[in-house]
Design an enzyme around this catalytic site. Structure first.
Site, PDB file in Angstrom:
ATOM      1  CB  THR A  70      33.714  46.581  40.822  1.00 18.33           C
ATOM      2  OG1 THR A  70      34.371  45.339  40.524  1.00 18.33           O
ATOM      3  CG2 THR A  70      32.555  46.806  39.880  1.00 18.33           C
ATOM      4  CG  ASN A 149      42.859  41.380  35.461  1.00 19.40           C
ATOM      5  OD1 ASN A 149      42.960  42.335  34.704  1.00 19.40           O
ATOM      6  ND2 ASN A 149      41.898  40.486  35.341  1.00 19.40           N
ATOM      7  CD  GLN A 178      45.302  41.686  40.242  1.00 21.79           C
ATOM      8  OE1 GLN A 178      46.228  41.211  40.907  1.00 21.79           O
ATOM      9  NE2 GLN A 178      44.082  41.181  40.282  1.00 21.79           N
ATOM     10  CB  SER A 199      40.294  45.785  45.262  1.00 25.10           C
ATOM     11  OG  SER A 199      39.481  44.794  45.821  1.00 25.10           O
ATOM     12  CB  SER A 200      40.417  45.952  51.066  1.00 28.82           C
ATOM     13  OG  SER A 200      40.349  45.055  52.093  1.00 28.82           O
ATOM     14  CB  THR A 237      26.186  54.290  57.062  1.00 29.44           C
ATOM     15  OG1 THR A 237      25.011  55.082  57.178  1.00 29.44           O
ATOM     16  CG2 THR A 237      26.888  54.195  58.406  1.00 29.44           C
ATOM     17  CB  CYS A 325      40.313  29.536  29.044  1.00 29.25           C
ATOM     18  SG  CYS A 325      41.469  30.053  30.275  1.00 29.25           S
TER      19      CYS A 325
HETATM   20  C1  PLP Z   1      42.654  44.844  37.648  1.00 26.97           C
HETATM   21  C2  PLP Z   1      41.409  44.691  38.452  1.00 26.97           C
HETATM   22  N1  PLP Z   1      40.550  45.724  38.550  1.00 26.97           N
HETATM   23  C3  PLP Z   1      39.420  45.645  39.263  1.00 26.97           C
HETATM   24  C4  PLP Z   1      39.082  44.501  39.946  1.00 26.97           C
HETATM   25  C5  PLP Z   1      37.797  44.467  40.728  1.00 26.97           C
HETATM   26  O1  PLP Z   1      38.025  44.563  42.112  1.00 26.97           O
HETATM   27  P1  PLP Z   1      36.890  44.164  43.167  1.00 26.97           P
HETATM   28  O2  PLP Z   1      36.861  42.678  43.220  1.00 26.97           O
HETATM   29  O3  PLP Z   1      37.338  44.772  44.448  1.00 26.97           O
HETATM   30  O4  PLP Z   1      35.623  44.759  42.691  1.00 26.97           O
HETATM   31  C6  PLP Z   1      39.928  43.392  39.876  1.00 26.97           C
HETATM   32  C7  PLP Z   1      39.570  42.121  40.536  1.00 26.97           C
HETATM   33  O5  PLP Z   1      39.908  41.033  40.063  1.00 26.97           O
HETATM   34  C8  PLP Z   1      41.126  43.492  39.113  1.00 26.97           C
HETATM   35  O6  PLP Z   1      41.984  42.469  39.012  1.00 26.97           O
END
Ligand code: PLP
Length: 385
Positions: A70, A149, A178, A199-200, A237, A325
């Site tokens: 995000t 996703n 993804q 995203s880890s 930090t 949904c």
């Molecule tokens: C395509 C996509 N982008 C961004 C995110 C957001 O990642 P995070 O949960 O690390 O903020 C997700 C999480 O589901 C995702 O599937």
């Protein structure tokens, strides 16, 4: 337990957890401190950055650590829009992005930016010709995801990259949250891609940590001002233990990547073949090379997605609805809605998402459990008669 919800999150790898706990207990200095505890922390921070960069095949100074997908998406999008606002205020995305992209575009739109949302076809894919038509002299940013996703569509990043060769000043961002580790890197990354998000927790690393790849020379305005960490792009930090654990998880993810992705595909294939052709079933993630190997979205028309999720949960099988949904926040950015899927079908959709630890035996167990539900449903609804 069968966990088929790996696109929502994954279980942390024991090796990553071990790294996390070692760092948190032994290398807990602040990387910015001048003394030797700081030096040690700084050394590990930069070693982690180099490891991630080497694994992704990019330069070390192109890797920035963030709090997750995000934040990486917000930084890439708002950072570009603000940094280039003197040059133009037109920004382009697709109509099937994750909320962290879609809602960021909406926010910028409310602040006066002009937004183009590219439509998608029946497979959730944008048409590069639509992008070509949308680009103009005011365009500063194109943000298109690598892998969707909800249904796993791989977007035509190569074709988009070719079009953007003629627009060298336009920043190109790809949300690859993804897409990493799924054996499809050459489809979702090209030298024309300026920024990417990762995203880890989607690949067995800790929560709350992620990566923004930013190509050398591309300027972004930071979201947070402060002590100037991450070369001024992301003050605060550094979460060193999480960063080191994520670097470990990245290495594990990319070891035997192709073989692991093939195993995930085999599970998708097995379940898809069982589902195919059954009355009332709609499959949104075909067995094709331009779909991710680990995501299978389908609907059993007439049963709401959440009902199916909870019925399977009672048997210790964990899957997801898609945002169409997830009635808690039914979201107009939903992929199925953008694909013009009728509501009655979209609200029945569920998503299965696999990782390398899933097995074909689990696929069999899933099929057996689902088949009981299906047979019961088919009987009372006189399906196939
Ligand atoms: C395509 C996509 N982008 C961004 C995110 C957001 O990642 P995070 O949960 O690390 O903020 C997700 C999480 O589901 C995702 O599937």
């Amino acid at each position: 337990m069968i966990y088929f919800d790996n696109s929502a999150t994954t279980k942390m790898a024991p090796e990553a957890l071990e790294t996390y706990s070692q760092v948190v207990t032994k290398i807990w200095g602040n990387p910015s401190s001048l003394h030797k505890l700081g030096d040690r922390a700084h050394g590990l921070l930069e070693a982690s950055r180099k490891q991630v960069a080497d694994l992704l095949g990019v330069n070390t100074d192109e890797i920035f650590f963030t709090s997750g997908g995000t934040e990486s998406n917000n930084t890439a999008i708002k950072g570009t829009a603000w940094a280039k606002r003197e040059f133009g205020k037109h920004i382009i995305t697709s109509s099937v992005e994750h909320a962290s992209v879609a809602n960021t575009f909406t926010e910028l739109e409310n602040l006066g930016f002009r937004v183009t949302r590219l439509p998608v076809d029946k497979e959730g894919r944008v048409n590069p010709e639509d992008l070509k038509a949308a680009l103009d002299k005011d365009t500063t940013l194109v943000s298109i995801m690598g892998v969707n996703n909800e249904i796993g569509t791989i977007q035509p990043i190569k074709e988009i990259s070719e079009i953007l060769e003629d627009y060298p000043n336009v920043h190109f961002h790809v949300d690859n949250v993804q897409a990493l580790g799924k054996g499809i890197w050459d489809q979702v990354f090209t030298p024309r891609v300026d920024m990417m998000s990762f995203s880890s927790h989607k690949f067995h690393g800790p929560r709350g940590i992620g990566i923004l790849y930013k190509r050398r020379g591309r300027m972004l305005m930071p979201l947070c001002e402060g002590g100037g960490q991450e070369r001024g792009l992301r003050s605060g930090t550094e979460n060193l233990a999480a960063i080191a654990a994520m670097a470990k998880a990245t290495r594990l993810l990319l070891t035997d990547e192709k073989e692991k992705a093939d195993r995930e595909y085999a599970i998708k294939e097995k379940i898809s073949k069982y589902l195919a052709g059954k009355p009332g079933i709609h499959i949104f993630s075909p067995l094709k090379a331009d779909f991710a190997p680990h995501i299978l979205c389908f609907a059993l028309e007439g049963i709401r997605g959440e009902t199916l999720v909870h019925t399977l949960e009672d048997q210790d099988i964990y899957i997801s609805t898609t945002s169409a949904c997830a009635s808690k926040k039914a979201d107009e950015a939903s992929t199925l809605v953008a694909m013009k899927t009728p509501d009655a079908i979209a609200t029945s959709a569920v998503r299965l998402s696999f990782d390398e630890s899933n097995t074909l035996e689990e696929a069999d167990e899933f099929i057996a459990a689902f088949d009981k539900i299906y047979q019961h449903f088919a009987k009372i609804n006189h399906l196939g008669e």
